[in-house]
Design a protein around this motif. Sequence first.
Motif, PDB file in Angstrom:
ATOM      1  N   GLU A 208      45.088  35.096  44.140  1.00 55.55           N
ATOM      2  CA  GLU A 208      45.460  35.750  42.893  1.00 55.55           C
ATOM      3  C   GLU A 208      44.587  35.168  41.792  1.00 55.55           C
ATOM      4  OE1 GLU A 208      48.090  38.095  41.921  1.00 55.55           O
ATOM      5  OE2 GLU A 208      47.856  38.565  44.042  1.00 55.55           O
ATOM      6  N   VAL A 209      43.728  35.979  41.188  1.00 56.92           N
ATOM      7  CA  VAL A 209      42.810  35.493  40.164  1.00 56.92           C
ATOM      8  C   VAL A 209      42.967  36.325  38.891  1.00 56.92           C
ATOM      9  CG1 VAL A 209      41.180  34.749  41.950  1.00 56.92           C
ATOM     10  CG2 VAL A 209      40.846  36.967  40.826  1.00 56.92           C
ATOM     11  N   TYR A 210      42.489  35.773  37.789  1.00 53.17           N
ATOM     12  CA  TYR A 210      42.669  36.410  36.487  1.00 53.17           C
ATOM     13  C   TYR A 210      41.630  37.478  36.225  1.00 53.17           C
ATOM     14  CZ  TYR A 210      46.595  33.967  34.435  1.00 53.17           C
ATOM     15  OH  TYR A 210      47.860  33.533  34.150  1.00 53.17           O
ATOM     16  N   ASP A 211      42.005  38.718  36.448  1.00 53.75           N
ATOM     17  CA  ASP A 211      41.135  39.847  36.167  1.00 53.75           C
ATOM     18  C   ASP A 211      41.341  40.300  34.726  1.00 53.75           C
ATOM     19  OD1 ASP A 211      43.733  40.584  37.128  1.00 53.75           O
ATOM     20  OD2 ASP A 211      43.103  42.676  37.221  1.00 53.75           O
TER      21      ASP A 211
ATOM     22  N   ILE B 209      45.650  30.905  47.125  1.00 50.91           N
ATOM     23  CA  ILE B 209      45.207  30.172  45.941  1.00 50.91           C
ATOM     24  C   ILE B 209      45.340  31.078  44.725  1.00 50.91           C
ATOM     25  CG2 ILE B 209      42.763  30.850  46.093  1.00 50.91           C
ATOM     26  CD1 ILE B 209      42.055  27.986  45.166  1.00 50.91           C
ATOM     27  N   THR B 210      45.686  30.481  43.591  1.00 52.95           N
ATOM     28  CA  THR B 210      45.643  31.168  42.304  1.00 52.95           C
ATOM     29  C   THR B 210      44.546  30.527  41.471  1.00 52.95           C
ATOM     30  OG1 THR B 210      47.137  29.710  41.066  1.00 52.95           O
ATOM     31  CG2 THR B 210      48.144  31.442  42.423  1.00 52.95           C
ATOM     32  N   ALA B 211      44.025  31.269  40.511  1.00 49.98           N
ATOM     33  CA  ALA B 211      42.981  30.707  39.657  1.00 49.98           C
ATOM     34  C   ALA B 211      42.964  31.420  38.320  1.00 49.98           C
ATOM     35  CB  ALA B 211      41.612  30.831  40.334  1.00 49.98           C
ATOM     36  N   ASN B 212      42.744  30.651  37.264  1.00 47.22           N
ATOM     37  CA  ASN B 212      42.586  31.252  35.941  1.00 47.22           C
ATOM     38  C   ASN B 212      41.827  30.324  35.023  1.00 47.22           C
ATOM     39  OD1 ASN B 212      44.380  29.943  33.676  1.00 47.22           O
ATOM     40  ND2 ASN B 212      45.597  29.846  35.543  1.00 47.22           N
ATOM     41  N   GLN B 213      41.312  30.904  33.956  1.00 53.03           N
ATOM     42  CA  GLN B 213      40.625  30.139  32.913  1.00 53.03           C
ATOM     43  C   GLN B 213      41.254  30.495  31.583  1.00 53.03           C
ATOM     44  OE1 GLN B 213      36.409  30.821  32.630  1.00 53.03           O
ATOM     45  NE2 GLN B 213      36.210  29.769  30.684  1.00 53.03           N
ATOM     46  N   GLY B 214      41.685  29.489  30.826  1.00 51.78           N
ATOM     47  CA  GLY B 214      42.259  29.724  29.513  1.00 51.78           C
ATOM     48  C   GLY B 214      41.293  29.340  28.414  1.00 51.78           C
ATOM     49  N   LEU B 215      41.743  29.459  27.193  1.00 57.49           N
ATOM     50  CA  LEU B 215      40.927  29.077  26.054  1.00 57.49           C
ATOM     51  C   LEU B 215      40.828  27.559  25.926  1.00 57.49           C
ATOM     52  CD1 LEU B 215      42.312  31.608  23.398  1.00 57.49           C
ATOM     53  CD2 LEU B 215      40.309  31.858  24.852  1.00 57.49           C
TER      54      LEU B 215
END
Length: 396
Positions: A294-297, A379-385
Amino acid sequence: MTGDVAVLGAGMHPWGKWGRGFVTYGRIAAHAALADAGIGWPEVRSVVGAQTVRGGYPGYVAGATFARALGWQGARVASVYAACASGAQAIDTARAQILAGLADVVLVVGADAAPKGFFAPAGGERPDDPDWLRFRVLGATNPAYFGLYARRRMALYGDTPEDFALVKVKNAAAGALNEYARYRAPVTAEEVAASAMVADPLRLLDICATSDGAAALVLSSMEFARRRGVRDPVRIRAVSTVTPTFPRTVLDLPDIGTDSAVAVDPSPESFRASIARAAYEEAGIGPEDLSLAEVYDLSTALELEWYEDIGLCGPGEGAKLLRTGATALGGRVPVNASGGLASFGEAVPAQAVAQVCELARQLRGRAGERQVPGARVGITANQGLFGHGSAVVAVC
């Protein structure tokens, strides 16, 4: 492994624009997670809330806000803010409390009531915040930011708007099967191409919406799970919250006013890749072990970057991988089997919690028509500010 904690329950409030406060959404998600776990609220010994600064004072003290909404019963509380990574850092906080022996059962809750339109900085002027400066001084809202990444992929790798549209088509097909998703209708590539241009080359259907929504997890020690007779629970094996190395090694808008001193040697990998690598190393697995991700689209083009950063393919090969069907339901490693943000929209403090809710359902074999056969590792992945990012590895 000594670092594992059990996922006893997962609950959500459907995403959408419901016109209610974030506390209402969070309370409903929390009750759903407790019911799923078969845990009574008085058994919870800690509540970790993912913060939402748009919610005013209750949002800043989200842990206590949700504890109060559920009924004061003496649990300890904590509140975590890390932009899009808030939910994962809340999970990390809960895991640390469990592994330290401070609590056997911890409730993690993230919820948001998002405004319409592009996200704007909340909490007044912040001239020392590079993201605030990006919005106010450069006029570069998030879609503009996403458009720059898309243009970079087109220049470096030959990606096309048609490639980006296929990401939306894939995720919309999965989201149509998810009862918690806001958008539950299939989308064609022609519909993406016909939608309004927002930040060239990205169109309206290439960019995720802003939404209300909530997600919650009940986590426990492995010992507690065994005492409750839970056999082979889904386990969180790793949480990565690493920061970038300096200097930055990918095209990005400048962090205006930050110290330019070199802290470490440049990294050979992107920030997003370093997030995933740290999670893999902690979990003792590699991308070849994944059943799903699950990734941040946040945009369709950014999903292609994640394919490469979590190691599903080499640099520049994301669009090729997509076209093979490997990341679709029924493919080798489905990505965003939930439907992703394309189907949900952003409810910032809830997003990373919702990603783990999806992993929990998939690894339990309870995802219905979206089920990934034989799912064992996700796995999950994301990028924030402001340098925030996260990845969570769950296994069964």
